[in-house]
Design a protein around this motif. Structure first.
Motif, PDB file in Angstrom:
ATOM      1  N   PRO A   1      96.541  13.425  46.339  1.00  0.00           N
ATOM      2  CA  PRO A   1      97.997  13.512  46.465  1.00  0.00           C
ATOM      3  C   PRO A   1      98.730  13.549  45.120  1.00  0.00           C
ATOM      4  O   PRO A   1      99.848  14.054  45.032  1.00  0.00           O
ATOM      5  CB  PRO A   1      98.363  12.254  47.244  1.00  0.00           C
ATOM      6  N   ASP A   2      98.122  13.030  44.060  1.00  0.00           N
ATOM      7  CA  ASP A   2      98.828  12.887  42.784  1.00  0.00           C
ATOM      8  C   ASP A   2      99.452  14.174  42.249  1.00  0.00           C
ATOM      9  O   ASP A   2     100.630  14.164  41.871  1.00  0.00           O
ATOM     10  CB  ASP A   2      97.917  12.266  41.724  1.00  0.00           C
ATOM     11  N   PRO A   3      98.720  15.295  42.183  1.00  0.00           N
ATOM     12  CA  PRO A   3      99.372  16.507  41.669  1.00  0.00           C
ATOM     13  C   PRO A   3     100.555  16.951  42.534  1.00  0.00           C
ATOM     14  O   PRO A   3     101.552  17.458  42.021  1.00  0.00           O
ATOM     15  CB  PRO A   3      98.267  17.567  41.704  1.00  0.00           C
ATOM     16  N   ARG A   4     100.470  16.717  43.828  1.00  0.00           N
ATOM     17  CA  ARG A   4     101.549  17.105  44.735  1.00  0.00           C
ATOM     18  C   ARG A   4     102.763  16.193  44.566  1.00  0.00           C
ATOM     19  O   ARG A   4     103.899  16.647  44.573  1.00  0.00           O
ATOM     20  CB  ARG A   4     101.033  17.082  46.172  1.00  0.00           C
ATOM     21  N   VAL A   5     102.511  14.899  44.404  1.00  0.00           N
ATOM     22  CA  VAL A   5     103.590  13.938  44.139  1.00  0.00           C
ATOM     23  C   VAL A   5     104.271  14.297  42.815  1.00  0.00           C
ATOM     24  O   VAL A   5     105.493  14.344  42.719  1.00  0.00           O
ATOM     25  CB  VAL A   5     103.042  12.490  44.112  1.00  0.00           C
ATOM     26  N   ASN A   6     103.462  14.553  41.797  1.00  0.00           N
ATOM     27  CA  ASN A   6     104.012  14.890  40.489  1.00  0.00           C
ATOM     28  C   ASN A   6     104.798  16.201  40.534  1.00  0.00           C
ATOM     29  O   ASN A   6     105.842  16.329  39.888  1.00  0.00           O
ATOM     30  CB  ASN A   6     102.900  14.959  39.450  1.00  0.00           C
ATOM     31  N   LEU A   7     104.299  17.166  41.291  1.00  0.00           N
ATOM     32  CA  LEU A   7     105.021  18.424  41.431  1.00  0.00           C
ATOM     33  C   LEU A   7     106.353  18.192  42.136  1.00  0.00           C
ATOM     34  O   LEU A   7     107.387  18.747  41.742  1.00  0.00           O
ATOM     35  CB  LEU A   7     104.180  19.451  42.200  1.00  0.00           C
ATOM     36  N   ALA A   8     106.357  17.357  43.169  1.00  0.00           N
ATOM     37  CA  ALA A   8     107.600  17.052  43.881  1.00  0.00           C
ATOM     38  C   ALA A   8     108.618  16.412  42.940  1.00  0.00           C
ATOM     39  O   ALA A   8     109.801  16.776  42.947  1.00  0.00           O
ATOM     40  CB  ALA A   8     107.320  16.132  45.070  1.00  0.00           C
ATOM     41  N   LEU A   9     108.166  15.474  42.119  1.00  0.00           N
ATOM     42  CA  LEU A   9     109.067  14.831  41.157  1.00  0.00           C
ATOM     43  C   LEU A   9     109.622  15.853  40.162  1.00  0.00           C
ATOM     44  O   LEU A   9     110.809  15.816  39.812  1.00  0.00           O
ATOM     45  CB  LEU A   9     108.335  13.712  40.409  1.00  0.00           C
ATOM     46  N   THR A  10     108.778  16.759  39.729  1.00  0.00           N
ATOM     47  CA  THR A  10     109.197  17.801  38.788  1.00  0.00           C
ATOM     48  C   THR A  10     110.238  18.716  39.421  1.00  0.00           C
ATOM     49  O   THR A  10     111.264  19.035  38.804  1.00  0.00           O
ATOM     50  CB  THR A  10     107.975  18.626  38.330  1.00  0.00           C
ATOM     51  N   LEU A  11     109.980  19.120  40.658  1.00  0.00           N
ATOM     52  CA  LEU A  11     110.910  20.021  41.343  1.00  0.00           C
ATOM     53  C   LEU A  11     112.241  19.334  41.623  1.00  0.00           C
ATOM     54  O   LEU A  11     113.301  19.954  41.530  1.00  0.00           O
ATOM     55  CB  LEU A  11     110.271  20.540  42.635  1.00  0.00           C
ATOM     56  N   GLU A  12     112.181  18.059  41.944  1.00  0.00           N
ATOM     57  CA  GLU A  12     113.430  17.303  42.127  1.00  0.00           C
ATOM     58  C   GLU A  12     114.224  17.284  40.833  1.00  0.00           C
ATOM     59  O   GLU A  12     115.428  17.522  40.833  1.00  0.00           O
ATOM     60  CB  GLU A  12     113.131  15.866  42.561  1.00  0.00           C
ATOM     61  N   ARG A  13     113.542  16.974  39.740  1.00  0.00           N
ATOM     62  CA  ARG A  13     114.229  16.919  38.457  1.00  0.00           C
ATOM     63  C   ARG A  13     114.819  18.284  38.091  1.00  0.00           C
ATOM     64  O   ARG A  13     115.864  18.365  37.463  1.00  0.00           O
ATOM     65  CB  ARG A  13     113.288  16.447  37.357  1.00  0.00           C
ATOM     66  N   ALA A  14     114.152  19.350  38.505  1.00  0.00           N
ATOM     67  CA  ALA A  14     114.646  20.704  38.233  1.00  0.00           C
ATOM     68  C   ALA A  14     115.787  21.096  39.176  1.00  0.00           C
ATOM     69  O   ALA A  14     116.412  22.128  38.994  1.00  0.00           O
ATOM     70  CB  ALA A  14     113.501  21.711  38.350  1.00  0.00           C
ATOM     71  N   GLY A  15     116.041  20.268  40.191  1.00  0.00           N
ATOM     72  CA  GLY A  15     117.130  20.538  41.122  1.00  0.00           C
ATOM     73  C   GLY A  15     116.747  21.417  42.298  1.00  0.00           C
ATOM     74  O   GLY A  15     117.615  21.861  43.046  1.00  0.00           O
ATOM     75  N   ASP A  16     115.460  21.663  42.490  1.00  0.00           N
ATOM     76  CA  ASP A  16     115.004  22.502  43.605  1.00  0.00           C
ATOM     77  C   ASP A  16     114.552  21.598  44.756  1.00  0.00           C
ATOM     78  O   ASP A  16     113.360  21.352  44.961  1.00  0.00           O
ATOM     79  CB  ASP A  16     113.869  23.414  43.152  1.00  0.00           C
ATOM     80  N   GLU A  17     115.518  21.114  45.499  1.00  0.00           N
ATOM     81  CA  GLU A  17     115.222  20.139  46.552  1.00  0.00           C
ATOM     82  C   GLU A  17     114.386  20.723  47.689  1.00  0.00           C
ATOM     83  O   GLU A  17     113.570  20.014  48.273  1.00  0.00           O
ATOM     84  CB  GLU A  17     116.525  19.548  47.092  1.00  0.00           C
ATOM     85  N   ASP A  18     114.598  22.000  48.008  1.00  0.00           N
ATOM     86  CA  ASP A  18     113.814  22.611  49.091  1.00  0.00           C
ATOM     87  C   ASP A  18     112.323  22.647  48.741  1.00  0.00           C
ATOM     88  O   ASP A  18     111.477  22.276  49.563  1.00  0.00           O
ATOM     89  CB  ASP A  18     114.319  24.013  49.403  1.00  0.00           C
TER      90      ASP A  18
END
Length: 161
Positions: free
Chosen positions: A105-122
């Motif tokens: 799960p770690d890469p997926r969690v980290n990707l989600a955090l990155t996308l959130e920070r980038a403002g891409d909530e979808d």
């Protein structure tokens, strides 16, 4: 005279087998040094914890030179990039790590955090869902998904009466 064609054939076969690999040919198992990549990745994790991101990045690049297919090194390099604010680079490393660590799960969690920070909530929502798909009990993924839903006005966003 019959020996000459045979010698030419052997010389040509030797040339073909010793030709350098192209840039898109994956390294063979003999060319990968997974043990060294693991050691360098562990050492880099210590550097990340100490917030010595430049040293961590250098160690992780060495690890990936030793074994391009070492998933933890890609994940940790993504963490370094995320902490440096290099969101595009971080996302790329997490995508690599996802492919190399299909049940983690770690890469997926980290990707989600990155996308959130980038403002891409979808896309962040999809990444949280992917993390929960591979690890339904991953607390960080559960909390991240719920937090994002709350921020978006979805589940759990109830007014106080």
């Amino acid at each position: 005279m019959r020996l000459l064609p045979y010698l030419l054939f052997l010389a040509m076969a030797a040339c073909v087998s010793s030709r350098p690999q192209g840039p898109y040919e994956p390294p063979t198992e003999l060319e990968r040094n997974t043990h060294l990549a693991e050691q360098l990745t562990r050492h880099a994790a210590d550097r990340i914890d100490a917030m010595d991101l430049d040293a961590a990045e250098d160690l992780l690049r060495q690890a990936l030179s030793a074994d391009l297919f070492h998933g933890p090194a890609h994940n940790n390099l993504g963490v370094v990039f995320l902490q440096q604010g290099k969101l595009y680079e971080a996302a790329q490393e997490f995508e690599w790590a996802k492919k190399l660590l299909p049940s983690a799960p770690d890469p997926r969690v980290n990707l989600a955090l990155t996308l959130e920070r980038a403002g891409d909530e979808d896309q962040a929502t999809l990444a949280w869902d992917a993390a929960l798909e591979v690890a339904p009990r991953c607390r960080e993924a559960q909390e991240g998904r719920e937090r994002l839903a709350w921020l978006q006005g979805g589940v759990g966003n109830r007014p106080i009466e």
